[in-house]
Design an enzyme around this catalytic site. Structure first.
Site, PDB file in Angstrom:
ATOM      1  N   LEU A 114       0.832  -1.265  -0.043  1.00 21.53           N
ATOM      2  CA  LEU A 114      -0.040  -0.102   0.030  1.00 21.53           C
ATOM      3  C   LEU A 114       0.965   1.125  -0.118  1.00 21.53           C
ATOM      4  O   LEU A 114       1.962   1.417   0.588  1.00 21.53           O
ATOM      5  CB  LEU A 114      -0.758   0.094   1.260  1.00 21.53           C
ATOM      6  CG  LEU A 114      -1.909  -1.180   1.283  1.00 21.53           C
ATOM      7  CD1 LEU A 114      -2.556  -0.786   2.864  1.00 21.53           C
ATOM      8  CD2 LEU A 114      -3.022  -1.036   0.205  1.00 21.53           C
ATOM      9  N   ASP A 115       0.608   2.115  -0.660  1.00 23.61           N
ATOM     10  CA  ASP A 115       1.317   3.565  -0.623  1.00 23.61           C
ATOM     11  C   ASP A 115       1.569   4.172   0.681  1.00 23.61           C
ATOM     12  O   ASP A 115       0.418   3.771   1.700  1.00 23.61           O
ATOM     13  CB  ASP A 115       0.599   4.566  -1.546  1.00 23.61           C
ATOM     14  CG  ASP A 115       0.454   4.457  -3.105  1.00 23.61           C
ATOM     15  OD1 ASP A 115       1.305   3.478  -3.425  1.00 23.61           O
ATOM     16  OD2 ASP A 115      -0.440   4.749  -3.592  1.00 23.61           O
ATOM     17  N   LYS A 116       2.457   4.909   0.922  1.00 21.55           N
ATOM     18  CA  LYS A 116       2.673   5.362   2.423  1.00 21.55           C
ATOM     19  C   LYS A 116       1.372   5.843   3.097  1.00 21.55           C
ATOM     20  O   LYS A 116       1.101   5.475   4.380  1.00 21.55           O
ATOM     21  CB  LYS A 116       3.776   6.509   2.280  1.00 21.55           C
ATOM     22  CG  LYS A 116       3.952   7.162   3.661  1.00 21.55           C
ATOM     23  CD  LYS A 116       5.142   8.140   3.571  1.00 21.55           C
ATOM     24  CE  LYS A 116       5.355   8.907   4.803  1.00 21.55           C
ATOM     25  NZ  LYS A 116       6.127  10.173   4.624  1.00 21.55           N
TER      26      LYS A 116
END
Length: 333
Positions: A150-152
């Protein structure tokens, strides 16, 4: 430009002679690929340079071609020097919201702001570091068992392998689209047209901004096919609440596809979004994960409630929210 080998030498004088053996599943693979699996704390490009410099021996003979095909039962050594990347693979205790764990896998709810994997600018404090501290088995697996990311600033559910059998099976199931990954997104501008929509648009590097991804024409620009299903949950005066179902898993896929149809995510500055409803990070949350257990085959399903910042933004926009299960029942199937 300083090479990776030079950078490794600068990192410290000590080297490590690492022994390895080629197991049957890796028979016939390229040497650089096999080493990347066997020595996961080093990048493949760095390992390629080690091979070319003569630092890798197989059955007592130096192999200098990364494309060399290894054989089952080959035995060898590789001389390693520490790099920032390798030193990043260290345990760092942190609080993890683990929803499920057995001997083969765990499922966790990642908070927004947590980077999943070490990378330039984030060599510590990542989910991978936390997994290494939480689970001794993680040190035995490539990428500590991480099979998707997942993106940050995206929150929500992730599955992580705890055994090699589970890791291989999960990677195959994700590729075969047997893992259901659903997100809830808050986006700019009210939704128009059909409540259900599927976006099939290849994704590649934005040729005008290499920090971004973009929907691209594969006849003109390199990229990979990507498909996302979108369902309107509710409209507001200023935007919409949407359920997104991944059919593929490309970098920034939901963010790019939503922007491509005129609905950039709230606070997603990279793709045209602006802060709204007190949101300061992209309004995206992975709320549902469903898949067959990679070893037992048992059906597993997990739901994660929407974080407080997104709930607050919904309230300020006059949108309803009554739990993760509600997100499924208030959108077309």
């Amino acid at each position: 430009m300083q090479s990776l080998l030079d950078e490794a030498a600068d990192a410290g004088p000590e080297s490590e002679l690492r022994a390895f053996a080629i197991a049957a599943p890796h028979h016939g693979e390229r040497l650089d690929r096999a080493l990347a699996l066997l020595v996961p704390e080093f990048s493949r490009s760095y390992l390629q340079q080690l091979i070319e410099s003569g630092a890798v021996l197989i059955n007592g003979r130096a192999i200098v071609k990364p494309s060399h095909k290894v054989k089952a039962d080959d035995a060898g050594t590789v001389e390693l020097r520490p790099t920032p990347q390798s030193q990043a693979f260290k345990p760092e205790p942190m609080a993890l919201d683990i929803l499920f764990q057995d001997e083969h896998l765990l499922v966790l709810n990642k908070p927004a702001g947590l980077v999943v994997h070490p990378a330039p600018g984030n060599w510590s404090g990542t989910l991978l570091n936390g997994l290494l501290a939480h689970d001794g088995q993680a040190q035995l697996l490539p990428r500590a068992g991480i099979v998707h990311r997942l993106d940050k600033d995206t929150s929500g559910l992730m599955v992580v392998a705890r055994s090699r059998a589970a890791m291989d099976a999960l990677v195959q199931r994700i590729a075969a689209r047997d893992v259901v990954r659903q997100y809830v997104a808050l986006a700019h501008r009210p939704w128009t047209g059909a409540r259900a929509r599927r976006v099939d648009a290849a994704i590649g590097r934005d040729p005008r901004n290499r920090l971004r991804m973009a929907a691209v024409d594969l006849d003109r620009t390199s990229g990979k096919p990507a498909s996302t299903g979108f369902d309107l949950i509710e409209n507001a005066q200023d935007g919409c609440l949407v359920r997104a179902t991944l059919q593929t898993g490309r970098t920034h896929q939901i963010r790019v596809h939503m922007a491509s149809i005129g609905h950039p995510l709230v606070a997603d500055a990279l793709y045209g979004g602006t802060p709204a409803g007190d949101m300061r990070r992209q309004a995206l949350h992975a709320f549902r994960l469903a898949f067959p257990h990679p070893v037992s085959g048992a059906a597993l399903e997990f739901l994660a409630p929407v974080p407080a910042d997104m709930v607050r933004a919904m309230e300020l926009w006059g949108l309803r929210y009554n739990g993760a299960q509600w997100l499924l029942s208030h959108a077309p199937g």
